[in-house]
Design a protein around this motif. Structure first.
Motif, PDB file in Angstrom:
ATOM      1  N   ASP A  77       0.835  -1.207   0.000  1.00  0.00           N
ATOM      2  CA  ASP A  77       0.000   0.000   0.000  1.00  0.00           C
ATOM      3  C   ASP A  77       0.868   1.255   0.000  1.00  0.00           C
ATOM      4  N   ALA A  78       2.019   1.182   0.664  1.00  0.00           N
ATOM      5  CA  ALA A  78       2.916   2.337   0.736  1.00  0.00           C
ATOM      6  C   ALA A  78       3.536   2.663  -0.617  1.00  0.00           C
ATOM      7  N   VAL A  79       3.591   1.676  -1.509  1.00  0.00           N
ATOM      8  CA  VAL A  79       4.226   1.854  -2.815  1.00  0.00           C
ATOM      9  C   VAL A  79       3.243   2.367  -3.861  1.00  0.00           C
ATOM     10  N   MET A  80       1.993   1.934  -3.759  1.00  0.00           N
ATOM     11  CA  MET A  80       1.001   2.271  -4.777  1.00  0.00           C
ATOM     12  C   MET A  80       0.383   3.641  -4.512  1.00  0.00           C
ATOM     13  N   ARG A  81       0.282   4.447  -5.567  1.00  0.00           N
ATOM     14  CA  ARG A  81      -0.282   5.799  -5.420  1.00  0.00           C
ATOM     15  C   ARG A  81      -1.717   5.753  -4.906  1.00  0.00           C
ATOM     16  N   ARG A  82      -2.493   4.780  -5.380  1.00  0.00           N
ATOM     17  CA  ARG A  82      -3.913   4.697  -5.024  1.00  0.00           C
ATOM     18  C   ARG A  82      -4.111   4.423  -3.538  1.00  0.00           C
ATOM     19  N   THR A  83      -3.133   3.798  -2.891  1.00  0.00           N
ATOM     20  CA  THR A  83      -3.309   3.368  -1.496  1.00  0.00           C
ATOM     21  C   THR A  83      -2.319   3.997  -0.523  1.00  0.00           C
ATOM     22  N   ALA A  84      -1.428   4.857  -1.012  1.00  0.00           N
ATOM     23  CA  ALA A  84      -0.355   5.397  -0.164  1.00  0.00           C
ATOM     24  C   ALA A  84      -0.872   6.234   0.999  1.00  0.00           C
ATOM     25  N   LYS A  85      -2.082   6.773   0.878  1.00  0.00           N
ATOM     26  CA  LYS A  85      -2.620   7.631   1.938  1.00  0.00           C
ATOM     27  C   LYS A  85      -3.498   6.866   2.925  1.00  0.00           C
ATOM     28  N   ARG A  86      -3.527   5.545   2.809  1.00  0.00           N
ATOM     29  CA  ARG A  86      -4.278   4.757   3.774  1.00  0.00           C
ATOM     30  C   ARG A  86      -3.653   4.921   5.163  1.00  0.00           C
ATOM     31  N   PRO A  87      -4.417   4.660   6.223  1.00  0.00           N
ATOM     32  CA  PRO A  87      -3.955   4.982   7.589  1.00  0.00           C
ATOM     33  C   PRO A  87      -2.603   4.394   7.983  1.00  0.00           C
ATOM     34  N   ILE A  88      -2.317   3.140   7.598  1.00  0.00           N
ATOM     35  CA  ILE A  88      -1.057   2.527   8.035  1.00  0.00           C
ATOM     36  C   ILE A  88       0.139   3.102   7.272  1.00  0.00           C
ATOM     37  N   PRO A  89       0.159   3.097   5.930  1.00  0.00           N
ATOM     38  CA  PRO A  89       1.316   3.684   5.246  1.00  0.00           C
ATOM     39  C   PRO A  89       1.467   5.180   5.512  1.00  0.00           C
ATOM     40  N   ALA A  90       0.373   5.867   5.841  1.00  0.00           N
ATOM     41  CA  ALA A  90       0.457   7.300   6.156  1.00  0.00           C
ATOM     42  C   ALA A  90       0.966   7.548   7.571  1.00  0.00           C
ATOM     43  N   GLY A  91       1.154   6.463   8.346  1.00  0.00           N
ATOM     44  CA  GLY A  91       1.685   6.584   9.691  1.00  0.00           C
ATOM     45  C   GLY A  91       0.686   7.031  10.737  1.00  0.00           C
ATOM     46  N   LYS A  92      -0.603   6.946  10.412  1.00  0.00           N
ATOM     47  CA  LYS A  92      -1.634   7.378  11.349  1.00  0.00           C
ATOM     48  C   LYS A  92      -2.089   6.248  12.275  1.00  0.00           C
ATOM     49  N   VAL A  93      -2.008   5.013  11.805  1.00  0.00           N
ATOM     50  CA  VAL A  93      -2.394   3.848  12.602  1.00  0.00           C
ATOM     51  C   VAL A  93      -1.259   2.841  12.543  1.00  0.00           C
ATOM     52  N   GLN A  94      -0.919   2.256  13.667  1.00  0.00           N
ATOM     53  CA  GLN A  94       0.138   1.252  13.707  1.00  0.00           C
ATOM     54  C   GLN A  94      -0.396  -0.103  13.218  1.00  0.00           C
ATOM     55  N   PRO A  95       0.449  -0.891  12.557  1.00  0.00           N
ATOM     56  CA  PRO A  95      -0.005  -2.186  12.039  1.00  0.00           C
ATOM     57  C   PRO A  95      -0.625  -3.088  13.101  1.00  0.00           C
ATOM     58  N   GLU A  96      -0.017  -3.128  14.288  1.00  0.00           N
ATOM     59  CA  GLU A  96      -0.560  -3.992  15.337  1.00  0.00           C
ATOM     60  C   GLU A  96      -1.953  -3.534  15.795  1.00  0.00           C
ATOM     61  N   GLU A  97      -2.222  -2.236  15.688  1.00  0.00           N
ATOM     62  CA  GLU A  97      -3.555  -1.731  16.019  1.00  0.00           C
ATOM     63  C   GLU A  97      -4.579  -2.226  15.014  1.00  0.00           C
ATOM     64  N   ALA A  98      -4.201  -2.205  13.739  1.00  0.00           N
ATOM     65  CA  ALA A  98      -5.105  -2.685  12.690  1.00  0.00           C
ATOM     66  C   ALA A  98      -5.374  -4.176  12.855  1.00  0.00           C
ATOM     67  N   LEU A  99      -4.329  -4.942  13.179  1.00  0.00           N
ATOM     68  CA  LEU A  99      -4.491  -6.380  13.384  1.00  0.00           C
ATOM     69  C   LEU A  99      -5.423  -6.657  14.557  1.00  0.00           C
ATOM     70  N   ALA A 100      -5.212  -5.965  15.664  1.00  0.00           N
ATOM     71  CA  ALA A 100      -6.056  -6.181  16.843  1.00  0.00           C
ATOM     72  C   ALA A 100      -7.504  -5.810  16.561  1.00  0.00           C
ATOM     73  N   LEU A 101      -7.699  -4.696  15.855  1.00  0.00           N
ATOM     74  CA  LEU A 101      -9.062  -4.273  15.518  1.00  0.00           C
ATOM     75  C   LEU A 101      -9.735  -5.284  14.606  1.00  0.00           C
ATOM     76  N   GLY A 102      -8.997  -5.767  13.602  1.00  0.00           N
ATOM     77  CA  GLY A 102      -9.563  -6.739  12.668  1.00  0.00           C
ATOM     78  C   GLY A 102      -9.960  -8.035  13.353  1.00  0.00           C
ATOM     79  N   LEU A 103      -9.101  -8.537  14.229  1.00  0.00           N
ATOM     80  CA  LEU A 103      -9.404  -9.793  14.930  1.00  0.00           C
ATOM     81  C   LEU A 103     -10.579  -9.625  15.895  1.00  0.00           C
ATOM     82  N   ALA A 104     -10.604  -8.501  16.606  1.00  0.00           N
ATOM     83  CA  ALA A 104     -11.688  -8.262  17.560  1.00  0.00           C
ATOM     84  C   ALA A 104     -13.030  -8.140  16.855  1.00  0.00           C
ATOM     85  N   LEU A 105     -13.068  -7.384  15.782  1.00  0.00           N
ATOM     86  CA  LEU A 105     -14.324  -7.208  15.048  1.00  0.00           C
ATOM     87  C   LEU A 105     -14.761  -8.501  14.365  1.00  0.00           C
ATOM     88  N   SER A 106     -13.800  -9.298  13.926  1.00  0.00           N
ATOM     89  CA  SER A 106     -14.131 -10.590  13.318  1.00  0.00           C
ATOM     90  C   SER A 106     -14.878 -11.472  14.311  1.00  0.00           C
TER      91      SER A 106
END
Length: 309
Positions: A77-106
């Motif tokens: 996502d950090a490499v592609m222009r279409r996705t570079a501004k997503r929360p993780i590559p933009a440095g707004k959300v940490q990867p482990e936060e996204a993983l925890a959120l995804g597992l909890a919501l699942s």
């Protein structure tokens, strides 16, 4: 030193909107709509409150899939222009936060759907999350140009889940709704890949445009659209179809097929010269195409409920 200079280079604090973006709300809207239609066209009535809870669970499950996908795909996502501004590559959300959120919501969405409806619908939702996060994101996306073909199944399950909420099983109608989205997904994404230029090359994703070339991709768009037509029109002759759906399907498929034909005939130099105008237009048509079909199914359900068909 000013406060601004002290904060330079530090990670941005995540806001509520950043966590919402992790859930891919635009994709979620399509999931919710198709699942809602699948629930409403089913031959078994569901209490409105149970139906609302079920749709909420499916939406949360879709969001969980999006968060897990963004966690795994953060590097590309950090490499592609279409996705570079997503929360993780933009440095707004940490990867482990996204993983925890995804597992909890699942876990939350699957368990609640089981308690509110039935085990089959919950199992189908769990499999959908697993398929998108593991089978597609972790395996198919980076290993084969058939990634979007096979992986399209993840986006095709929601109407089946909605149907299963009401009936506790599957039927030819729910399978055809699945097939409609499944067959629609490849030409939809390949049209996007054609005008995204070098994004997939830069990220090392084996999209068809990268592995087989742009000319072959154009041919695939036409072939898959042609295979899509009988599936889409065929739904008109099932218990959930009717004259409204049939009319919409004929017009929409002729429109989409015409766009696919134009893409196939296009020369790459001509496309570059006009900024991929036709490819972008067909991509937009493909979005309207799916909403039109499921919207027509919704109209048919309302007409039947009112005794008008």
């Amino acid at each position: 030193m000013t406060d601004a200079s002290l904060n330079e280079g530090l990670p941005h604090e995540a806001g509520f909107g950043d966590y919402v973006a992790l859930l891919k709300p635009r994709v979620m809207s399509l999931v919710v709509f198709t699942a809602f239609v699948g629930l409403l066209v089913a031959p078994v009535n569901v209490h409105p409150f149970i139906g609302l809870v079920a749709i909420l669970c499916i939406a949360v499950g879709a969001g969980a899939s999006g968060a897990l996908n963004m966690w795994w795909d953060a590097d590309i996502d950090a490499v592609m222009r279409r996705t570079a501004k997503r929360p993780i590559p933009a440095g707004k959300v940490q990867p482990e936060e996204a993983l925890a959120l995804g597992l909890a919501l699942s876990g939350f969405s699957v368990v609640l759907l089981w308690l509110a409806t039935n085990w089959f619908a919950a199992a189908l939702l769990a499999f959908t999350i697993f398929f998108y996060a593991v089978v597609y994101s972790m395996w198919l996306k980076r290993s084969t140009p058939q990634n979007i073909v096979i992986g399209g199944a993840a986006g095709a399950f929601p109407p089946m889940i909605g149907w299963a909420v009401a009936t506790g099983g599957v039927s030819i109608e729910s399978v055809l709704m699945f097939a409609l989205i499944f067959m629609w997904t490849p030409p939809h994404f390949w049209a996007l890949a054609l005008f995204m230029k070098s994004d997939y090359d830069d990220a090392g994703v084996p999209m068809l445009t990268v592995t087989h070339g742009r000319k072959a991709t154009r041919a695939h768009v036409l072939v898959y659209t042609a295979f899509l037509v009988p599936v889409a029109v065929g739904i008109a002759f099932t218990s959930i179809g009717g004259w409204v759906y049939g009319a919409v399907a004929v017009v929409a498929n002729l429109w989409f097929l015409r766009g696919a034909w134009q893409i196939w005939r296009r020369d790459e130099a001509v496309s570059e010269a006009d900024g991929y105008a036709v490819e972008k237009r067909v991509f937009k048509i493909s979005l309207l195409y799916l909403f039109a079909h499921f919207g027509a199914l919704l109209i048919e359900a309302v007409l039947r409920a009112g005794g008008l068909t």
